[in-house]
Enzyme design. Structure first.
Site, PDB file in Angstrom:
ATOM      1  N   ARG A 233       2.798  -8.375   0.695  1.00  0.00           N
ATOM      2  CA  ARG A 233       2.776  -7.326  -0.320  1.00  0.00           C
ATOM      3  C   ARG A 233       2.157  -7.917  -1.580  1.00  0.00           C
ATOM      4  NH1 ARG A 233       3.201  -4.158   3.048  1.00  0.00           N
ATOM      5  NH2 ARG A 233       4.782  -2.551   3.403  1.00  0.00           N
ATOM      6  N   GLU A 262      -2.287  -1.868  -6.170  1.00  0.00           N
ATOM      7  CA  GLU A 262      -2.950  -1.446  -4.951  1.00  0.00           C
ATOM      8  C   GLU A 262      -3.148   0.060  -5.005  1.00  0.00           C
ATOM      9  OE1 GLU A 262      -1.675  -1.941  -0.466  1.00  0.00           O
ATOM     10  OE2 GLU A 262      -1.933  -3.895  -1.431  1.00  0.00           O
ATOM     11  N   HIS A 281      -5.877  -3.661   2.412  1.00  0.00           N
ATOM     12  CA  HIS A 281      -4.611  -3.481   3.141  1.00  0.00           C
ATOM     13  C   HIS A 281      -4.854  -2.844   4.522  1.00  0.00           C
ATOM     14  CE1 HIS A 281       0.008  -2.814   2.569  1.00  0.00           C
ATOM     15  NE2 HIS A 281      -0.288  -3.113   3.822  1.00  0.00           N
TER      16      HIS A 281
HETATM   17  C1  DGY Z   1       3.658  -2.375   6.892  1.00  0.00           C
HETATM   18  O1  DGY Z   1       3.962  -1.821   7.955  1.00  0.00           O
HETATM   19  O2  DGY Z   1       4.513  -2.702   6.075  1.00  0.00           O
HETATM   20  C2  DGY Z   1       2.212  -2.633   6.653  1.00  0.00           C
HETATM   21  O3  DGY Z   1       1.989  -3.322   5.473  1.00  0.00           O
HETATM   22  C3  DGY Z   1       1.427  -1.338   6.649  1.00  0.00           C
HETATM   23  O4  DGY Z   1       1.877  -0.542   5.622  1.00  0.00           O
END
Ligand code: DGY
Length: 317
Positions: A233, A262, A281
């Site tokens: 993240r 983001e 992402h």
């Molecule tokens: C998750 O599943 O957490 C991935 O980052 C996709 O959002």
């Protein structure tokens, strides 16, 4: 005849997923509508299907008085107000187990891209610098040490790829795992991992404890030749500190599938740097994996409606 339970789909999912839900419930798909227009549809819902790009905050929870389940088609649920769910006894499920290989593939590609300086090499060819001479050398992946911070389900899959490429793998975690003999990865404290790694990969979930754990202090503990990869993240890294570390050559490069903020705006200085690779992402963003993730969310909702055990519940404490 009793009325069928009402489920609301907040994020786009394949038609087959909506069809699966319709076998058991009345379904409203609001994924094409702005959030401000969800109100009426949410009224009598007992469940919602969301994702890491849908914020399930206290305001949304309050809008749905009959809400009993939030099924996430993501693994991360840092954008869910867990306290608001707890207070109402609402259950949460996530998509763990459904995206391991897709995310591990992208993560390992980022490891290679940073170490082999792909961003610089692509620009070198594209901008005509190749006509005047070869691109600067990069560094081998084989024999380098990969340090994985957060060794849950994706970490070992990244480790397997790295070991196949000849890397040594170490990891840090809240606690050492019991299966180091199987994973071939050795436990280190966070600080020891930072000092020893040629590439540091972040795979920790975003929590109050991990927010901005990669700060000036952490980058200062890394080797000046080391690279940083974030596939977890964006907010586990202080973006300004990362920029400073790159500008001051405290570290040698970075490769990111996640950023903070983001989306990262196109004029952000990180994009201009030839020692940084940025993906939008896309770790889990393949047709097969995203379908599996949203079908898992649907199966959790179906199980709930049928009074069966949930497949991947999240313990809310
Ligand atoms: C998750 O599943 O957490 C991935 O980052 C996709 O959002």
């Amino acid at each position: 005849m009793t009325e069928r339970p009402h489920l609301v789909v907040l994020r786009h999912v394949p038609d087959a997923v909506v069809a699966r839900l319709r076998e058991h419930a009345r379904v409203t798909d609001v994924s094409d509508l702005p959030r401000t227009a969800w109100g009426a549809a949410l009224g009598d819902a007992i469940g919602v299907l969301g994702s890491s790009s849908t914020s399930i905050d206290a305001e949304l929870v309050a809008q749905v008085p009959g809400l009993r389940i939030v099924a996430f088609q993501s693994v991360g649920y840092d954008n869910v107000d867990l306290e608001a769910l707890r207070a109402r006894g609402i259950v949460l499920t996530n998509a763990r187990g459904s995206l391991v290989d897709a995310v591990a593939d992208v993560t390992f590609w980022l490891v290679v891209a940073a170490r082999r300086r792909f961003r610089l090499a692509v620009a070198w060819a594209r901008d005509g610098r190749w006509m005047r001479g070869d691109a600067p050398f990069s560094n081998d992946v084989a024999d380098a040490t990969l340090g994985i911070v957060g060794f849950g389900e994706i970490g070992p899959a990244v480790a397997r790829r790295a070991q196949a490429a000849g890397m040594r793998v170490i990891y840090s975690n809240r606690t050492p795992r019991a299966d180091d003999a199987q994973t071939g990865a050795a436990y280190r404290s966070f600080d020891a991992l930072l000092a020893e790694s040629d590439c540091v990969v972040a795979l920790v979930p975003l929590t109050p404890q991990t927010r901005r754990m990669f700060d000036d202090d952490a980058f200062a503990k890394m080797k000046r030749t080391a690279t940083f990869v974030n596939a977890a993240r964006g907010a586990i890294c202080d973006t300004d500190a990362l920029l400073r570390a790159l500008e001051q050559k405290t570290i040698a490069g970075a490769a990111l599938d996640v950023t903070d903020p983001e989306p990262l705006p196109p004029d952000h200085p990180l994009y201009a740097r030839e020692d940084v690779v940025i993906l939008p992402h896309v770790g889990s963003a393949t047709v097969e994996t995203r379908t599996r993730m949203s079908m898992l969310a649907a199966e959790n909702l179906v199980a709930f409606v049928e009074g069966k055990p949930l497949l991947t519940p999240v313990a809310l404490g």
